[in-house]
Write a protein that holds these residues in place. Structure first.
Motif, PDB file in Angstrom:
ATOM      1  N   THR A 188       0.834  -1.196   0.000  1.00  0.00           N
ATOM      2  CA  THR A 188       0.000   0.000   0.000  1.00  0.00           C
ATOM      3  C   THR A 188       0.872   1.250   0.000  1.00  0.00           C
ATOM      4  O   THR A 188       1.962   1.274   0.568  1.00  0.00           O
ATOM      5  N   HIS A 232      -1.474   6.307  -2.738  1.00  0.00           N
ATOM      6  CA  HIS A 232      -2.438   6.369  -3.842  1.00  0.00           C
ATOM      7  C   HIS A 232      -3.242   5.086  -4.022  1.00  0.00           C
ATOM      8  O   HIS A 232      -4.210   5.072  -4.779  1.00  0.00           O
ATOM      9  N   GLY A 233      -2.849   3.996  -3.398  1.00  0.00           N
ATOM     10  CA  GLY A 233      -3.569   2.747  -3.590  1.00  0.00           C
ATOM     11  C   GLY A 233      -2.740   1.541  -3.210  1.00  0.00           C
ATOM     12  O   GLY A 233      -2.064   1.541  -2.173  1.00  0.00           O
ATOM     13  N   ILE A 243      -4.128  -1.382  -7.880  1.00  0.00           N
ATOM     14  CA  ILE A 243      -5.403  -0.682  -7.929  1.00  0.00           C
ATOM     15  C   ILE A 243      -5.220   0.710  -7.348  1.00  0.00           C
ATOM     16  O   ILE A 243      -4.389   0.932  -6.467  1.00  0.00           O
ATOM     17  N   GLN A 244      -6.002   1.658  -7.853  1.00  0.00           N
ATOM     18  CA  GLN A 244      -5.950   3.030  -7.381  1.00  0.00           C
ATOM     19  C   GLN A 244      -7.004   3.237  -6.299  1.00  0.00           C
ATOM     20  O   GLN A 244      -8.090   2.656  -6.336  1.00  0.00           O
ATOM     21  N   GLY A 245      -6.672   4.097  -5.329  1.00  0.00           N
ATOM     22  CA  GLY A 245      -7.621   4.423  -4.278  1.00  0.00           C
ATOM     23  C   GLY A 245      -7.275   3.765  -2.967  1.00  0.00           C
ATOM     24  O   GLY A 245      -7.076   2.551  -2.903  1.00  0.00           O
ATOM     25  N   VAL A 246      -7.194   4.576  -1.905  1.00  0.00           N
ATOM     26  CA  VAL A 246      -6.846   4.057  -0.584  1.00  0.00           C
ATOM     27  C   VAL A 246      -7.937   3.132  -0.061  1.00  0.00           C
ATOM     28  O   VAL A 246      -7.653   2.082   0.538  1.00  0.00           O
ATOM     29  N   ALA A 247      -9.196   3.481  -0.296  1.00  0.00           N
ATOM     30  CA  ALA A 247     -10.304   2.653   0.190  1.00  0.00           C
ATOM     31  C   ALA A 247     -10.289   1.278  -0.458  1.00  0.00           C
ATOM     32  O   ALA A 247     -10.479   0.251   0.210  1.00  0.00           O
ATOM     33  N   GLN A 248     -10.030   1.246  -1.773  1.00  0.00           N
ATOM     34  CA  GLN A 248      -9.971  -0.043  -2.473  1.00  0.00           C
ATOM     35  C   GLN A 248      -8.795  -0.877  -1.989  1.00  0.00           C
ATOM     36  O   GLN A 248      -8.896  -2.102  -1.885  1.00  0.00           O
ATOM     37  N   GLU A 294      -7.488  -0.836   1.041  1.00  0.00           N
ATOM     38  CA  GLU A 294      -7.861  -1.378   2.358  1.00  0.00           C
ATOM     39  C   GLU A 294      -8.811  -2.556   2.213  1.00  0.00           C
ATOM     40  O   GLU A 294      -8.706  -3.551   2.935  1.00  0.00           O
ATOM     41  N   GLN A 295      -9.737  -2.463   1.262  1.00  0.00           N
ATOM     42  CA  GLN A 295     -10.682  -3.555   1.041  1.00  0.00           C
ATOM     43  C   GLN A 295      -9.969  -4.808   0.543  1.00  0.00           C
ATOM     44  O   GLN A 295     -10.309  -5.931   0.935  1.00  0.00           O
TER      45      GLN A 295
END
Length: 596
Positions: free
Chosen positions: A225, A228-229, A246-251, A253-254
């Motif tokens: 991580t 940015h992702g 993958i892009q996105g911190v939330a994605q 973490e998922q």
């Protein structure tokens, strides 16, 4: 193919060439059942005017029977030809070229009784077909390249239609078996079918990442991580390669949470490291479903959590173990001969050392496979059991249940063993028991983490093992590394620059004895220039002089001098020998071995 057609079928038609008479085909009586380049020229012009396939126009105007037409096409285009009886005489290989692709491209992979591979197609004028098929099968063709063969398009369609019903039935059966197996055992299914049916993007991402890692032959999957992702890397042949993310911190973490759920870890805990395991279902090249173990390490980071998944494909490892020997690992003949002598001793300790991923356990399995004649009781304790060896009692460590290396080793001694393998000596208690086992008439094979054969002595001293007991028990120490080998498909002569040779400790006069080569990067090696790895090693055989130097705590320099006089060569020398023969590069051995 495209070059051939460009010569046979010009693209700059003149006005007269486009306004064709059918007389060209009527004048030819085709008594010899042959086609000419001129006929293809005129058929192409007609096809362009009528929006028909060139192959259909040519067959219609040729007035030849289906069999004669395919035979004539084969003669003109220099391809062998199969008729319908020859198609049915062979077995389709839908693992090599899936049925859906075979139907889409009108091309089928067949094998004869000897296992030879043929790619049968109908349209030789599709200049892009062979490139598309090559991309699909490139990772599945291991040895000889397939032979391209022509067949009539109606014969090919009938052949595929014949197999369509059975293929659908098999797909349904495989799906039912996979679903039932996964449901009953709580195992993750990472087949292409399950990936395509996933509705959750995160689940699809995790499953496809694991599927691709298995296909690529990776030993580890790193999910890192950042701000940015998430970035995904595979360790292939000991080196990390960037594969995506993958892009996105939330994605991100998922995705990590999905890994933790699969490993039955605490998804709410993000501040401390966690370790776990899970299993996945994968489909092998032969179409059989198998279980693959994943060992998971979750580590907190500045941006969240990182995950590393160690892939333990027991089926693949077991298949490798069937032919496992020191020769297959690539050791030099002198090292193998001396190591085998040490392994044939009736008692004592034989140590293999090196960093994680250097092939220590594989080497021990190789020597056990050679000395396992059925006359001795061989017991191993490992974490985990990587290879399954016939006739060997293999015990997996289970620390949650209290089965540690030390406790397991004590129990093994009551099981009347002749030879014992301890996966790794991690603590003083295990070291003490292993030394005592070697002193009481057992041959102990084990590993320990150290940089070279001389550092092992310090490791045992730090674990409070009595030096006299240690040198009395030890027969020899093997230190090893795995070096990537130049891809033989794209390796070319190379001249390293003077800075690299100076950094590598080579003079210009010494360089004249070297056959420098370097892989340029190709499809066979995925652009890396390297394909496969080979073991390099240094072997320290103990004699009375070396034992006395260790007991009296003489400087390491004197121990090294005595070892060299006894025939020990450093790993650096072994690595330079590979470079000298053109098997690897200076950059690679500098990465793996010390330049000092």
């Amino acid at each position: 193919m495209s070059a051939l057609l460009s010569k046979m079928i010009p693209t700059d038609f003149n006005a007269k060439g486009t306004m064709l008479e059918n007389s060209m085909f009527e004048v030819e009586k085709h008594a010899n059942t042959q086609l000419t380049v001129e006929q293809i020229y005129h058929a192409k012009a007609i096809a362009s005017q009528t929006n028909q396939l060139l192959l259909d126009v040519l067959e219609e105007k040729s007035k030849l029977s289906a069999d004669d037409f395919v035979t004539a096409m084969g003669q003109l285009m220099h391809y062998p030809v199969f008729d319908i009886s020859q198609l049915y005489a062979m077995a389709p290989d839908f693992q090599m070229l899936p049925f859906t692709d075979a139907s889409k491209y009108s091309c089928v992979a067949l094998r004869n009784a000897d296992g030879d591979l043929y790619l049968v197609f109908a349209n030789p004028f599709d200049v892009y077909l062979q490139g598309k098929i090559d991309l699909i099968i490139e990772d599945r063709v291991l040895e000889n390249r397939p032979t391209w063969v022509l067949a009539h398009h109606k014969d090919l369609s009938a052949f595929l239609a014949h197999h369509e019903t059975s293929m659908r039935a098999m797909d349904s059966l495989t799906a039912d078996v996979t679903e039932t197996h996964a449901e009953q055992n709580g195992i993750e299914d990472i087949s292409l079918r399950s990936i395509s049916e996933d509705t959750s993007p995160v689940v699809k991402f995790v499953r496809s990442t694991l599927h691709d890692a298995l296909k690529a032959g990776a030993s580890d999957v790193h999910m890192e991580t950042d701000a940015h992702g998430l970035t995904v890397k595979y360790r292939i042949d000991g080196v990390l390669s960037l594969e995506g993310g993958i892009q996105g911190v939330a994605q991100a973490e998922q995705a990590i949470s999905r890994i933790k759920v699969m490993s039955e870890l605490d998804i709410a805990e993000r501040r401390v490291p966690q370790d776990g395991r899970f299993k996945v279902l994968a489909t092998g090249a032969e179409g059989k479903v198998r279980e693959v173990d994943m060992r998971v390490s979750i580590m907190p980071s500045v941006f969240g959590e990182d995950a590393v998944l160690r892939i333990l494909d027991r089926k693949a490892l077991s298949d490798e173990a069937k032919g496992l020997s020191l020769e297959t690992l690539g050791f030099e003949p002198d090292i193998m001969a001396r190591f085998r002598l040490l392994a044939e001793e009736p008692y004592g300790m034989l140590l293999v050392t090196g960093p994680t991923g250097s092939g220590k356990t594989t080497t021990l399995y190789g020597i056990i496979s050679e000395i396992n004649h059925g006359e001795d009781k061989i017991v191993t304790i490992e974490d985990p059991v990587e290879y399954q060896l016939p006739g060997v009692l293999q015990i997996p460590v289970n620390e949650k249940k209290g089965l540690t290396f030390a406790r397991g080793l004590r129990s093994i001694l009551r099981h009347d063993p002749d030879k014992i393998m301890v996966g790794e000596i991690r603590d003083a208690e295990t070291a003490q028991i292993a030394v005592q086992s070697a002193l009481t008439g057992h041959l102990v094979l084990t590993t320990v983490h150290a940089n070279n054969v001389f550092d092992v002595i310090g490791r045992f001293t730090n674990m409070q093992v009595d030096p006299y007991s240690f040198v009395s028990a030890i027969n020899g120490i093997l230190a090893q590394r795995l070096v990537r080998i130049n891809c033989h498909h794209c390796a070319v002569p190379d001249t390293p620059d003077s800075a690299l040779m100076t950094k590598s400790g080579l003079t210009q006069s010494q360089a004249t004895e070297f056959n420098f080569k370097k892989g340029q990067g190709c499809g066979q090696c995925h652009g890396t220039g390297y394909k496969g790895r080979k073991a390099i090693a240094e072997l320290l055989c103990f004699n009375d002089e070396i034992r006395e130097l260790i007991v009296t705590r003489e400087p390491v320099r004197k121990v090294k001098e005595a070892a060299r006089a006894n025939g020990t060569r450093s790993m650096r020398e072994a690595a330079l020998d590979l470079v000298k023969r053109g098997e690897t590069t200076l950059q690679e051995i500098n990465r793996v071995t010390s330049m000092v």
